[in-house]
Design a protein around this motif. Structure first.
Motif, PDB file in Angstrom:
ATOM      1  N   ARG A  61       1.086  -1.363   0.228  1.00 47.89           N
ATOM      2  CA  ARG A  61       0.144   0.296   0.095  1.00 47.89           C
ATOM      3  C   ARG A  61       0.888   1.148   0.139  1.00 47.89           C
ATOM      4  N   THR A  62       0.587   2.236  -0.761  1.00 51.25           N
ATOM      5  CA  THR A  62       1.633   3.647  -0.988  1.00 51.25           C
ATOM      6  C   THR A  62       0.736   4.206  -0.822  1.00 51.25           C
ATOM      7  N   THR A  63       0.285   5.451   0.822  1.00 53.17           N
ATOM      8  CA  THR A  63       0.245   6.629   0.844  1.00 53.17           C
ATOM      9  C   THR A  63       1.812   7.507   1.187  1.00 53.17           C
ATOM     10  N   CYS A  64       1.108   8.651   1.565  1.00 57.17           N
ATOM     11  CA  CYS A  64       1.591   9.842   1.203  1.00 57.17           C
ATOM     12  C   CYS A  64       1.654  10.629   2.341  1.00 57.17           C
ATOM     13  N   ALA A  65       2.979  11.109   2.309  1.00 54.81           N
ATOM     14  CA  ALA A  65       3.572  11.747   4.070  1.00 54.81           C
ATOM     15  C   ALA A  65       3.448  13.265   3.381  1.00 54.81           C
ATOM     16  N   LEU A  66       3.321  14.484   4.394  1.00 48.23           N
ATOM     17  CA  LEU A  66       4.036  15.992   4.387  1.00 48.23           C
ATOM     18  C   LEU A  66       5.531  15.939   4.640  1.00 48.23           C
ATOM     19  N   TYR A  67       6.168  16.501   4.363  1.00 53.48           N
ATOM     20  CA  TYR A  67       7.874  16.709   5.684  1.00 53.48           C
ATOM     21  C   TYR A  67       7.288  18.446   5.009  1.00 53.48           C
ATOM     22  N   THR A  68       7.443  18.908   6.328  1.00 56.13           N
ATOM     23  CA  THR A  68       8.410  20.190   6.343  1.00 56.13           C
ATOM     24  C   THR A  68       9.529  20.327   7.402  1.00 56.13           C
ATOM     25  N   TRP A  69      10.110  21.903   6.987  1.00 60.46           N
ATOM     26  CA  TRP A  69      11.343  21.318   7.694  1.00 60.46           C
ATOM     27  C   TRP A  69      11.713  22.906   7.546  1.00 60.46           C
ATOM     28  N   GLY A  70      12.865  23.960   8.538  1.00 63.40           N
ATOM     29  CA  GLY A  70      13.531  24.921   8.078  1.00 63.40           C
ATOM     30  C   GLY A  70      12.233  25.579   9.406  1.00 63.40           C
ATOM     31  N   ALA A  71      12.465  27.346   9.427  1.00 64.38           N
ATOM     32  CA  ALA A  71      12.300  27.977   9.712  1.00 64.38           C
ATOM     33  C   ALA A  71      10.958  27.839  10.318  1.00 64.38           C
TER      34      ALA A  71
END
Length: 402
Positions: free
Chosen positions: A5-15
């Motif tokens: 099963r393929t799922t998606c995730a949101l990655y965030t980084w920085g300020a």
């Protein structure tokens, strides 16, 4: 054997001083971190950010926002910062085609071609009545009577392209520099107008997209040509003049005669992608944002409000960054960038808050793959002024990159 099963995730980084990473806190992150707020992420259309806020568009046109909100730039009806992504309902249940985030304001293009604005209006950047100083409710820009196909925000100004190919500009963010550069000549109205005004000089071309820097503007025509105007303080307009009040065509020979298919802008640099997959960068290079090792072209401190320096001796002409050849996506922050090349996310430029995602806070002068995202497939990338985001596909059985 069952298919994984393929799922998606949101990655965030920085300020993250205002919670613009959507992670429920306000601490900077030097490496990509998964936004785990229980929401499905498979169906996002776009991700982007502004000075201290972020915006996501779902495939159904819904808007999700978080981050700094002191001027109401999140459009949520209040002025409290938000550290997790929240749904932003629009008047009449309109859906969103494009969102562009300025320093402390947001411009929304709806699927029916209307333009809404929220946040600060101190410089007329919302394109509504000057009596409105700021708004936490998205307001319709009524003077844009023709359907719009593209919008862009700078630091204190905004742009829109209509269906007929004309470009409108509003906000007075460029007028102070124009007054200094053009004195004693009068400042053209499109540079000092607090409501949308047609940008002259583009009558013979048809524009399809606009982008904006802190004090410059650019448009891409259907013929693949670039027109530039505004501040040339760091050579970002490839011209010997310190300020261009009217759109001026970029000499095609500077891009090796290539037809441009996409253009991107940071505060003081630009990036062009050509139809053959080549990538050219130019403008300010002090943080490595051009992706060329060792180049710098500062003429004044970025914090200085001194009069414009003559940048004729500091022109940064377009140069190809071969590492980015074939890039399928590029996104610009204020002074840093992301790109998807092959199956990898590359970053480079200003890195004071870790927005390049390599675990350090040192500027990166050439595009480098982000180690934490090496085992995922990236669908979308986006940047705020000092933060970064990526929507990635990952297989069940463990999340890579967090």
């Amino acid at each position: 054997m069952a298919t994984p099963r393929t799922t998606c995730a949101l990655y965030t980084w920085g300020a993250n001083s205002f919670g613009q990473l959507g992670q429920g806190h306000a601490e900077d992150q030097a490496e990509p971190q998964c936004v785990d707020d229980g929401q499905e992420r498979q169906r996002l259309r776009a991700i982007t950010g502004g000075g201290g806020h972020s915006a996501l568009i779902t495939e159904t046109g819904e808007l999700l926002v978080c981050g700094q909100n002191h001027k109401g730039q999140l459009g949520l009806g209040h002025i409290s910062d938000v550290t997790n992504f929240q749904h932003c309902p629009l008047p009449g249940n309109q859906t969103v085609q494009q969102v562009s985030c300025g320093w402390d304001f947001t411009i929304l293009l709806t699927d029916n071609g209307h333009v809404l604005a929220c946040g600060s209006n101190a410089f007329g950047q919302l394109g509504v009545s000057a009596e409105i100083k700021h708004t936490a409710e998205p307001l319709l820009i009524k003077s844009l009577s023709e359907p719009v196909i593209s919008v862009a925000t700078g630091l204190r100004h905004a742009l829109a392209v209509t269906g007929s190919g004309g470009v409108h500009q509003w906000g007075t963010g460029l007028s102070a520099q124009a007054k200094r550069a053009l004195n004693p000549q009068p400042v053209p109205v499109h540079l000092a107008c607090k409501e949308p005004h047609l940008v002259p000089g583009l009558d013979q071309v048809t524009c399809q997209k606009v982008v904006a820097g802190s004090a410059h503007s650019a448009c891409l025509t259907v013929a693949g040509d670039i027109f530039l105007w505004g501040s040339n303080k760091y050579g970002q307009l490839c011209n010997k003049e310190s300020f261009l009040p009217l759109p001026t065509a970029l000499d095609g020979s500077l891009l090796k005669g290539e037809r441009v298919c996409a253009i991107h802008s940071g505060w003081t640099h630009l990036i062009a992608q050509t139809e053959t997959g080549r990538v050219f960068t130019w403008g300010r290079a002090s943080y490595g944002q051009l992706g060329r090792r060792g180049q710098t072209n500062d003429v004044t401190s970025p914090e200085s409000d001194a009069s414009l320096a003559d940048s004729s001796s500091e022109i940064s002409l377009p140069s190809e960054v071969k590492t980015l050849n074939g890039a399928t996506q590029i996104a610009c922050g204020s002074e840093h960038n992301l790109a998807v090349v092959g199956n990898q996310v590359f970053s480079w430029g200003w890195n004071e808050h870790g927005m390049c995602g390599h675990g350090s806070f040192c500027d990166i002068t050439q595009p480098q793959p982000i180690p934490a995202l090496k085992d995922v497939r990236t669908l979308l990338i986006g940047c705020g002024a000092g933060h970064s985001m990526a929507l990635c596909c990952l297989k069940s059985g463990g999340e890579s990159g967090s």
